[in-house]
Scaffold this motif. Structure first.
Motif, PDB file in Angstrom:
ATOM      1  N   ALA A   1       0.828  -1.207   0.000  1.00 46.21           N
ATOM      2  CA  ALA A   1       0.000   0.000   0.000  1.00 46.21           C
ATOM      3  C   ALA A   1       0.865   1.262   0.000  1.00 46.21           C
ATOM      4  N   VAL A   2       1.931   1.280   0.799  1.00 43.81           N
ATOM      5  CA  VAL A   2       2.819   2.453   0.848  1.00 43.81           C
ATOM      6  C   VAL A   2       3.521   2.654  -0.490  1.00 43.81           C
ATOM      7  N   LEU A   3       4.031   1.562  -1.084  1.00 44.44           N
ATOM      8  CA  LEU A   3       4.725   1.666  -2.366  1.00 44.44           C
ATOM      9  C   LEU A   3       3.780   2.124  -3.474  1.00 44.44           C
ATOM     10  N   THR A   4       2.562   1.593  -3.470  1.00 45.44           N
ATOM     11  CA  THR A   4       1.569   2.011  -4.457  1.00 45.44           C
ATOM     12  C   THR A   4       1.227   3.487  -4.304  1.00 45.44           C
ATOM     13  N   THR A   5       1.054   3.931  -3.064  1.00 46.40           N
ATOM     14  CA  THR A   5       0.741   5.341  -2.813  1.00 46.40           C
ATOM     15  C   THR A   5       1.875   6.251  -3.257  1.00 46.40           C
ATOM     16  N   ALA A   6       3.116   5.859  -2.960  1.00 48.95           N
ATOM     17  CA  ALA A   6       4.266   6.681  -3.354  1.00 48.95           C
ATOM     18  C   ALA A   6       4.371   6.794  -4.875  1.00 48.95           C
ATOM     19  N   LEU A   7       4.154   5.685  -5.573  1.00 49.79           N
ATOM     20  CA  LEU A   7       4.229   5.716  -7.040  1.00 49.79           C
ATOM     21  C   LEU A   7       3.080   6.535  -7.629  1.00 49.79           C
ATOM     22  N   CYS A   8       1.903   6.432  -7.029  1.00 48.00           N
ATOM     23  CA  CYS A   8       0.775   7.226  -7.519  1.00 48.00           C
ATOM     24  C   CYS A   8       1.012   8.712  -7.309  1.00 48.00           C
ATOM     25  N   ILE A   9       1.628   9.086  -6.188  1.00 52.45           N
ATOM     26  CA  ILE A   9       1.968  10.497  -5.969  1.00 52.45           C
ATOM     27  C   ILE A   9       3.004  10.963  -6.994  1.00 52.45           C
ATOM     28  N   ALA A  10       4.041  10.134  -7.219  1.00 53.76           N
ATOM     29  CA  ALA A  10       5.110  10.509  -8.134  1.00 53.76           C
ATOM     30  C   ALA A  10       4.625  10.613  -9.581  1.00 53.76           C
ATOM     31  N   ILE A  11       3.670   9.776  -9.961  1.00 55.42           N
ATOM     32  CA  ILE A  11       3.170   9.793 -11.340  1.00 55.42           C
ATOM     33  C   ILE A  11       1.963  10.713 -11.481  1.00 55.42           C
ATOM     34  N   GLY A  12       1.047  10.640 -10.513  1.00 57.06           N
ATOM     35  CA  GLY A  12      -0.218  11.347 -10.652  1.00 57.06           C
ATOM     36  C   GLY A  12      -0.108  12.853 -10.487  1.00 57.06           C
ATOM     37  N   THR A  13       0.786  13.340  -9.608  1.00 56.16           N
ATOM     38  CA  THR A  13       0.897  14.783  -9.389  1.00 56.16           C
ATOM     39  C   THR A  13       1.409  15.515 -10.630  1.00 56.16           C
ATOM     40  N   PRO A  14       2.532  15.085 -11.250  1.00 53.81           N
ATOM     41  CA  PRO A  14       2.934  15.752 -12.506  1.00 53.81           C
ATOM     42  C   PRO A  14       1.896  15.578 -13.615  1.00 53.81           C
TER      43      PRO A  14
ATOM     44  N   ILE B   1       2.335  -2.902  -9.729  1.00 47.20           N
ATOM     45  CA  ILE B   1       2.095  -2.307 -11.040  1.00 47.20           C
ATOM     46  C   ILE B   1       0.605  -2.269 -11.346  1.00 47.20           C
ATOM     47  N   ALA B   2      -0.096  -3.366 -11.095  1.00 43.38           N
ATOM     48  CA  ALA B   2      -1.533  -3.409 -11.365  1.00 43.38           C
ATOM     49  C   ALA B   2      -2.291  -2.462 -10.440  1.00 43.38           C
ATOM     50  N   LEU B   3      -1.894  -2.376  -9.176  1.00 48.53           N
ATOM     51  CA  LEU B   3      -2.568  -1.465  -8.253  1.00 48.53           C
ATOM     52  C   LEU B   3      -2.346  -0.003  -8.645  1.00 48.53           C
ATOM     53  N   VAL B   4      -1.155   0.338  -9.099  1.00 51.92           N
ATOM     54  CA  VAL B   4      -0.904   1.703  -9.551  1.00 51.92           C
ATOM     55  C   VAL B   4      -1.806   2.033 -10.737  1.00 51.92           C
ATOM     56  N   HIS B   5      -1.954   1.094 -11.652  1.00 55.20           N
ATOM     57  CA  HIS B   5      -2.841   1.306 -12.804  1.00 55.20           C
ATOM     58  C   HIS B   5      -4.282   1.534 -12.358  1.00 55.20           C
ATOM     59  N   VAL B   6      -4.718   0.797 -11.350  1.00 55.64           N
ATOM     60  CA  VAL B   6      -6.101   0.910 -10.880  1.00 55.64           C
ATOM     61  C   VAL B   6      -6.302   2.174 -10.049  1.00 55.64           C
ATOM     62  N   MET B   7      -5.323   2.513  -9.214  1.00 52.50           N
ATOM     63  CA  MET B   7      -5.494   3.595  -8.245  1.00 52.50           C
ATOM     64  C   MET B   7      -5.095   4.970  -8.763  1.00 52.50           C
ATOM     65  N   LEU B   8      -4.409   5.047  -9.888  1.00 52.14           N
ATOM     66  CA  LEU B   8      -3.900   6.338 -10.361  1.00 52.14           C
ATOM     67  C   LEU B   8      -4.998   7.394 -10.555  1.00 52.14           C
TER      68      LEU B   8
ATOM     69  N   GLY C   1      -4.926  18.357  -2.188  1.00 52.11           N
ATOM     70  CA  GLY C   1      -5.259  17.338  -3.182  1.00 52.11           C
ATOM     71  C   GLY C   1      -4.393  16.105  -3.044  1.00 52.11           C
ATOM     72  N   ILE C   2      -3.094  16.294  -2.806  1.00 50.62           N
ATOM     73  CA  ILE C   2      -2.204  15.142  -2.611  1.00 50.62           C
ATOM     74  C   ILE C   2      -2.597  14.367  -1.370  1.00 50.62           C
ATOM     75  N   LEU C   3      -2.960  15.078  -0.306  1.00 50.80           N
ATOM     76  CA  LEU C   3      -3.359  14.430   0.934  1.00 50.80           C
ATOM     77  C   LEU C   3      -4.606  13.579   0.736  1.00 50.80           C
ATOM     78  N   SER C   4      -5.649  14.156   0.156  1.00 42.09           N
ATOM     79  CA  SER C   4      -6.891  13.400  -0.028  1.00 42.09           C
ATOM     80  C   SER C   4      -6.699  12.250  -1.004  1.00 42.09           C
ATOM     81  N   GLY C   5      -5.933  12.479  -2.077  1.00 39.31           N
ATOM     82  CA  GLY C   5      -5.692  11.400  -3.029  1.00 39.31           C
ATOM     83  C   GLY C   5      -4.883  10.264  -2.444  1.00 39.31           C
ATOM     84  N   SER C   6      -3.834  10.589  -1.687  1.00 39.76           N
ATOM     85  CA  SER C   6      -2.998   9.538  -1.098  1.00 39.76           C
ATOM     86  C   SER C   6      -3.753   8.750  -0.040  1.00 39.76           C
ATOM     87  N   LEU C   7      -4.640   9.403   0.701  1.00 45.40           N
ATOM     88  CA  LEU C   7      -5.450   8.677   1.678  1.00 45.40           C
ATOM     89  C   LEU C   7      -6.367   7.677   0.994  1.00 45.40           C
TER      90      LEU C   7
END
Length: 299
Positions: free
Chosen positions: A89-102, A170-177, A221-227
């Motif tokens: 969950a932590v790794l997925t959240t970190a990758l989503c922040i790194a990809i989703g914010t830009p 990888i699959a979770l990042v695709h779903v959660m992005l 936005g980052i806070l609500s999205g990461s939660l």
């Protein structure tokens, strides 16, 4: 003049909607009743079930004991499962922040019709079932899949990508992005572009402008999205079940196995309640830490 006031008051009262005369708690009662039936009552029943004792011959037996909690909290097997669950969950959240914010930042700078088109591309995965997406990633990442064929063209592989933590993440990042992009993009809509131009006109570098002007306003936005991403990733079942296999168990698949394979409902309910409690503790702690840092940066 004095006699006209009661007439005016009566006319205003006659035009008032009927629900204006109801007390606030009565107006909230239907929604609360639905919430209680669908959420509170099942949670209470699950909590009661955690104190039951399991007999392989007769099933759950009503008893008030803490053996299920002791088994989960003291067993290294369950420690590994919970550590894997929250690590993913932590790794997925970190990758989503790194990809989703830009990605959200670029999206906010686009003009129509390109912005609408790319927004549709971002939201399109939400229109497909999670199970279908999991099977799609399974076909891509298996030994004979497209990814290994592409690596083979460069003389690499084949690699065992399916049934690994890498495949789950990888699959979770695709779903959660999308759950990260949309809150950040919404926060960017409230950002006045002139503030960036003003900072640049005062000789601030683009990196300083991004760090001191844009990023603090993106934090809600980052806070609500990461939660959302963390909570959904920690409780995900379909993707870890299909891409992790029987060896890489997470908390949700362990609950499934206890309920439907071992038929040990009390132990499954205990794992589910502890997952919920741990999830709430992590999310609330994360929220408080980021909220304090955001308030300090604004102040």
């Amino acid at each position: 003049m004095a006699s006209a006031l009661p007439v005016t008051s009566r006319a205003a009262a006659a035009r008032a909607p009927w629900h204006a005369y109801l007390p606030l708690w009565l107006m909230c009662a239907p929604a609360f009743a639905l919430f209680a039936v669908l959420v509170l009552v099942p949670l209470a029943m699950t909590l009661v079930l955690t104190f039951y004792r399991f007999d392989p011959a007769s099933g759950p037996i009503a008893a008030f004991q803490f053996g299920n909690y002791a088994e989960v909290l003291t067993s290294s097997y369950f420690h590994t499962i919970f550590a894997r669950t929250f690590g993913i969950a932590v790794l997925t959240t970190a990758l989503c922040i790194a990809i989703g914010t830009p990605e959200a930042y670029v999206l906010s700078r686009m003009r129509d019709p390109w912005r609408s088109l790319f927004l549709l591309v971002i939201l399109a995965p939400l229109l497909v079932s999670v199970v279908v997406r999991a099977f799609g990633w399974s076909m891509l990442l298996n030994t004979e899949g497209l990814v290994n064929h592409a690596l083979g063209a460069f003389g690499l592989g084949p690699y065992k990508l399916e049934y690994t933590t890498f495949a789950i993440v990888i699959a979770l990042v695709h779903v959660m992005l999308p759950f990260m992009v949309i809150p950040v993009w919404t926060a960017l809509q409230k950002l006045d572009p002139q503030t960036e131009n003003a900072a640049l006109s005062l000789m601030a570098s683009p990196a300083t402008t991004l760090r001191r002007i844009v990023l603090p306003q993106l934090m809600p936005g980052i806070l609500s999205g990461s939660l959302m991403v963390f909570g959904l990733s920690a409780s995900a079942f379909a993707i870890p079940g299909l891409l992790g296999g029987r060896r890489l168990k997470v908390a949700a698949t362990a609950v499934y196995d206890e309920f439907l394979s071992s038929l040990n409902w009390p132990l499954g309910a205990t794992i589910a309640l502890l997952l919920l409690a741990a999830n709430l503790v992590v999310m609330l702690t994360y929220y408080r830490v980021l909220e304090r840092r955001y308030a300090r940066s604004i102040g």
